[in-house]
Design a protein around this motif. Structure first.
Motif, PDB file in Angstrom:
ATOM      1  N   ILE A 133       0.846  -1.192   0.000  1.00  0.00           N
ATOM      2  CA  ILE A 133       0.000   0.000   0.000  1.00  0.00           C
ATOM      3  C   ILE A 133       0.885   1.246   0.000  1.00  0.00           C
ATOM      4  CG2 ILE A 133      -1.864   1.224   1.154  1.00  0.00           C
ATOM      5  CD1 ILE A 133      -2.707  -1.526   0.258  1.00  0.00           C
ATOM      6  N   PRO A 134       0.799   2.115  -1.005  1.00  0.00           N
ATOM      7  CA  PRO A 134       1.696   3.275  -1.086  1.00  0.00           C
ATOM      8  C   PRO A 134       1.672   4.177   0.141  1.00  0.00           C
ATOM      9  CG  PRO A 134       0.620   2.935  -3.197  1.00  0.00           C
ATOM     10  CD  PRO A 134      -0.037   1.990  -2.230  1.00  0.00           C
ATOM     11  N   THR A 135       0.475   4.489   0.665  1.00  0.00           N
ATOM     12  CA  THR A 135       0.414   5.374   1.833  1.00  0.00           C
ATOM     13  C   THR A 135       1.003   4.692   3.075  1.00  0.00           C
ATOM     14  OG1 THR A 135      -1.867   4.626   2.226  1.00  0.00           O
ATOM     15  CG2 THR A 135      -1.569   6.701   1.016  1.00  0.00           C
ATOM     16  N   THR A 136       0.717   3.416   3.243  1.00  0.00           N
ATOM     17  CA  THR A 136       1.276   2.675   4.383  1.00  0.00           C
ATOM     18  C   THR A 136       2.785   2.561   4.251  1.00  0.00           C
ATOM     19  OG1 THR A 136      -0.776   1.393   4.494  1.00  0.00           O
ATOM     20  CG2 THR A 136       1.097   0.562   5.745  1.00  0.00           C
ATOM     21  N   GLY A 164       2.062  -8.832 -10.795  1.00  0.00           N
ATOM     22  CA  GLY A 164       1.140  -7.964 -11.512  1.00  0.00           C
ATOM     23  C   GLY A 164       0.754  -6.767 -10.675  1.00  0.00           C
ATOM     24  N   GLU A 165      -0.224  -6.024 -11.152  1.00  0.00           N
ATOM     25  CA  GLU A 165      -0.777  -4.884 -10.420  1.00  0.00           C
ATOM     26  C   GLU A 165      -2.200  -5.240 -10.014  1.00  0.00           C
ATOM     27  OE1 GLU A 165      -2.280  -0.687 -11.851  1.00  0.00           O
ATOM     28  OE2 GLU A 165      -0.107  -0.593 -11.527  1.00  0.00           O
ATOM     29  N   PHE A 166      -2.496  -5.085  -8.730  1.00  0.00           N
ATOM     30  CA  PHE A 166      -3.791  -5.502  -8.207  1.00  0.00           C
ATOM     31  C   PHE A 166      -4.383  -4.403  -7.329  1.00  0.00           C
ATOM     32  CE2 PHE A 166      -1.268  -9.287  -8.938  1.00  0.00           C
ATOM     33  CZ  PHE A 166      -2.136 -10.109  -9.639  1.00  0.00           C
ATOM     34  N   THR A 167      -5.700  -4.416  -7.197  1.00  0.00           N
ATOM     35  CA  THR A 167      -6.392  -3.492  -6.304  1.00  0.00           C
ATOM     36  C   THR A 167      -6.396  -4.070  -4.897  1.00  0.00           C
ATOM     37  OG1 THR A 167      -7.831  -2.723  -8.095  1.00  0.00           O
ATOM     38  CG2 THR A 167      -8.561  -2.297  -5.834  1.00  0.00           C
ATOM     39  N   PHE A 168      -5.956  -3.257  -3.936  1.00  0.00           N
ATOM     40  CA  PHE A 168      -6.012  -3.636  -2.527  1.00  0.00           C
ATOM     41  C   PHE A 168      -7.064  -2.780  -1.830  1.00  0.00           C
ATOM     42  CE2 PHE A 168      -2.367  -5.960  -3.534  1.00  0.00           C
ATOM     43  CZ  PHE A 168      -1.941  -6.723  -2.454  1.00  0.00           C
ATOM     44  N   TYR A 169      -7.650  -3.342  -0.775  1.00  0.00           N
ATOM     45  CA  TYR A 169      -8.723  -2.678  -0.041  1.00  0.00           C
ATOM     46  C   TYR A 169      -8.327  -2.565   1.428  1.00  0.00           C
ATOM     47  CZ  TYR A 169     -11.253  -4.346  -4.180  1.00  0.00           C
ATOM     48  OH  TYR A 169     -11.634  -4.623  -5.470  1.00  0.00           O
ATOM     49  N   SER A 175      -5.086   0.232   8.519  1.00  0.00           N
ATOM     50  CA  SER A 175      -4.271  -0.149   7.366  1.00  0.00           C
ATOM     51  C   SER A 175      -3.730  -1.559   7.516  1.00  0.00           C
ATOM     52  CB  SER A 175      -3.115   0.840   7.186  1.00  0.00           C
ATOM     53  OG  SER A 175      -2.242   0.809   8.306  1.00  0.00           O
ATOM     54  N   GLY A 176      -3.695  -2.066   8.751  1.00  0.00           N
ATOM     55  CA  GLY A 176      -3.227  -3.423   8.977  1.00  0.00           C
ATOM     56  C   GLY A 176      -4.175  -4.469   8.420  1.00  0.00           C
ATOM     57  N   ASN A 177      -5.380  -4.079   8.059  1.00  0.00           N
ATOM     58  CA  ASN A 177      -6.347  -4.990   7.470  1.00  0.00           C
ATOM     59  C   ASN A 177      -6.403  -4.880   5.953  1.00  0.00           C
ATOM     60  OD1 ASN A 177      -8.100  -4.341  10.369  1.00  0.00           O
ATOM     61  ND2 ASN A 177      -7.655  -6.436   9.772  1.00  0.00           N
ATOM     62  N   ALA A 178      -5.352  -4.329   5.339  1.00  0.00           N
ATOM     63  CA  ALA A 178      -5.300  -4.222   3.881  1.00  0.00           C
ATOM     64  C   ALA A 178      -5.229  -5.611   3.261  1.00  0.00           C
ATOM     65  CB  ALA A 178      -4.100  -3.383   3.455  1.00  0.00           C
ATOM     66  N   SER A 179      -5.972  -5.802   2.178  1.00  0.00           N
ATOM     67  CA  SER A 179      -6.004  -7.106   1.536  1.00  0.00           C
ATOM     68  C   SER A 179      -6.382  -6.958   0.072  1.00  0.00           C
ATOM     69  CB  SER A 179      -7.009  -8.020   2.243  1.00  0.00           C
ATOM     70  OG  SER A 179      -7.022  -9.316   1.664  1.00  0.00           O
ATOM     71  N   ALA A 180      -6.110  -8.012  -0.703  1.00  0.00           N
ATOM     72  CA  ALA A 180      -6.437  -8.013  -2.126  1.00  0.00           C
ATOM     73  C   ALA A 180      -7.914  -8.293  -2.379  1.00  0.00           C
ATOM     74  CB  ALA A 180      -5.573  -9.026  -2.866  1.00  0.00           C
ATOM     75  N   VAL A 181      -8.673  -8.526  -1.318  1.00  0.00           N
ATOM     76  CA  VAL A 181     -10.129  -8.597  -1.421  1.00  0.00           C
ATOM     77  C   VAL A 181     -10.714  -7.679  -0.349  1.00  0.00           C
ATOM     78  CG1 VAL A 181     -10.121 -10.959  -2.297  1.00  0.00           C
ATOM     79  CG2 VAL A 181     -10.358 -10.568   0.157  1.00  0.00           C
ATOM     80  N   ASN A 182     -11.956  -7.281  -0.541  1.00  0.00           N
ATOM     81  CA  ASN A 182     -12.627  -6.420   0.427  1.00  0.00           C
ATOM     82  C   ASN A 182     -13.107  -7.275   1.589  1.00  0.00           C
ATOM     83  OD1 ASN A 182     -14.081  -4.546   1.858  1.00  0.00           O
ATOM     84  ND2 ASN A 182     -15.418  -3.929   0.177  1.00  0.00           N
ATOM     85  N   LEU A 183     -12.276  -7.403   2.610  1.00  0.00           N
ATOM     86  CA  LEU A 183     -12.574  -8.295   3.727  1.00  0.00           C
ATOM     87  C   LEU A 183     -13.817  -7.880   4.492  1.00  0.00           C
ATOM     88  CD1 LEU A 183      -8.969  -8.773   5.175  1.00  0.00           C
ATOM     89  CD2 LEU A 183     -10.231 -10.365   3.705  1.00  0.00           C
ATOM     90  N   THR A 184     -14.011  -6.572   4.651  1.00  0.00           N
ATOM     91  CA  THR A 184     -15.107  -6.074   5.485  1.00  0.00           C
ATOM     92  C   THR A 184     -16.421  -5.966   4.732  1.00  0.00           C
ATOM     93  OG1 THR A 184     -14.636  -3.752   4.975  1.00  0.00           O
ATOM     94  CG2 THR A 184     -13.437  -4.747   6.827  1.00  0.00           C
ATOM     95  N   GLY A 185     -16.365  -5.811   3.408  1.00  0.00           N
ATOM     96  CA  GLY A 185     -17.580  -5.617   2.630  1.00  0.00           C
ATOM     97  C   GLY A 185     -18.197  -4.241   2.803  1.00  0.00           C
ATOM     98  N   ARG A 186     -17.466  -3.341   3.469  1.00  0.00           N
ATOM     99  CA  ARG A 186     -18.005  -2.008   3.737  1.00  0.00           C
ATOM    100  C   ARG A 186     -17.930  -1.118   2.507  1.00  0.00           C
ATOM    101  NH1 ARG A 186     -14.665  -0.592   9.075  1.00  0.00           N
ATOM    102  NH2 ARG A 186     -14.696   1.431   8.024  1.00  0.00           N
TER     103      ARG A 186
END
Length: 310
Positions: A133-136, A164-169, A175-186
């Motif tokens: 994550i760039p900001t992290t 590759g390049e992927f979207t992280f959520y 920020s410790g909960n950053a992941s390649a899928v939307n874990l929270t669904g928020r």
């Protein structure tokens, strides 16, 4: 809670008189400084510094300085204030198992808490810190500078099964909960485009030996290990990984697949309990531990002799 600036504005606009302003500033705002001074003595936070636009906390045991991120209430120093220390059982066992001079791979380095602690406690160790994550990664770089850490090599990309390049959520408060899928669904989740490589490609290009892996990538742990099978089979590093059923389900795999993968490479699985390593079998719906150590009985015979629970 009323902000300091709001109280200041009320005084400047004549809404409150000077005596009320002075009393309010102390009781509503400044008094908390003394409350913290009384409180932190029971925690692993020794000092809290308020600088221009920044709050820096210093750990009691190692003197690690961490600049806290506004709004991120799950960052390690905040958790230390809440619970007096941060993942103490696993962190202590990890440090027991890392030898001075090892190459330590921190996969999912976040703001650098583990990287900085290992670098401080094992001065001859080289820490390879990976944070996509760039900001992290910017916060990680700030903290490395605060601690003048010369034995940490930061990398602004993640590790996974394929490059590759992927979207992280990631949620705004963690920020410790950053992941390649939307874990929270928020709906308020933030996103970032991130670069990802494989561990095998990285070690092939750099020639780096891997002695210890700490992997905390919010559910994508199996993907990291699949992308590093050749490296793991060759170097046989000790591995510490967070593994949660709820996060692995988001990536459509059973967490026991990780245990099967490592056992296929000759490893055994352990948890940290009361300062010792305890053998672990398989995960089910009743399993409580979330952090697991993987050691090879031949490569790590000495560590097991010393730390395995009888």
């Amino acid at each position: 809670m009323i902000s300091i600036q709001t109280t200041q504005d009320q005084f400047q606009q004549g809404a409150i008189d000077k005596p009320t302003f002075i009393k309010t500033m102390y009781e509503a705002h400044h008094a908390v400084l003394f409350d913290y001074a009384r409180y932190i003595g029971q925690t692993n936070v020794r000092k809290i510094e308020v600088e221009d636009g920044k709050v820096v906390m210093t750990s009691r045991d190692r003197g690690i300085r961490i600049a806290c991120t506004p709004g991120d209430y799950r960052v390690a120093p905040m958790e230390t204030l809440n619970f007096f220390d941060y993942e103490k059982e696993e962190a202590t066992m990890m440090e027991n198992l890392v030898a001075d001079g090892d190459n330590f791979f921190d996969i999912g380095a976040n703001i650098g808490w583990y990287a900085l602690n290992i670098a401080a406690s094992r001065r001859a160790t080289t820490v390879y810190a990976f944070e996509p994550i760039p900001t992290t990664y910017g916060h990680l770089s700030t903290n490395l500078a605060l601690n003048a850490s010369a034995n940490i090599k930061p990398h602004n990309f993640g590790l996974s099964e394929r490059a590759g390049e992927f979207t992280f959520y990631y949620p705004p408060e963690g920020s410790g909960n950053a992941s390649a899928v939307n874990l929270t669904g928020r709906d308020d989740v933030r996103t970032a485009q991130c670069q990802v490589r494989t561990l095998d490609d990285y070690t092939a290009e750099t020639g780096a030996r891997v002695d210890f892996i700490k992997c905390d990538v919010e559910g994508a742990e199996l993907l990291v290990f699949k992308g590093g099978l050749q490296t793991i089979a060759r170097d046989k590093p000790i591995v510490l990984s967070e593994i949660l059923r709820k996060w692995s389900a988001k990536f459509n795999y059973n967490p026991n697949e990780i245990f099967t993968l490592f056992r296929g490479l000759g490893y055994e699985v352990y948890t940290a309990e009361d300062g010792r390593l305890a053998r672990f079998g398989l995960m089910d719906e009743h399993t409580i531990p979330t952090n697991y150590f993987f050691l090879h009985p031949e490569k790590h015979a000495e560590q097991l002799r010393r730390w395995l629970r009888a």
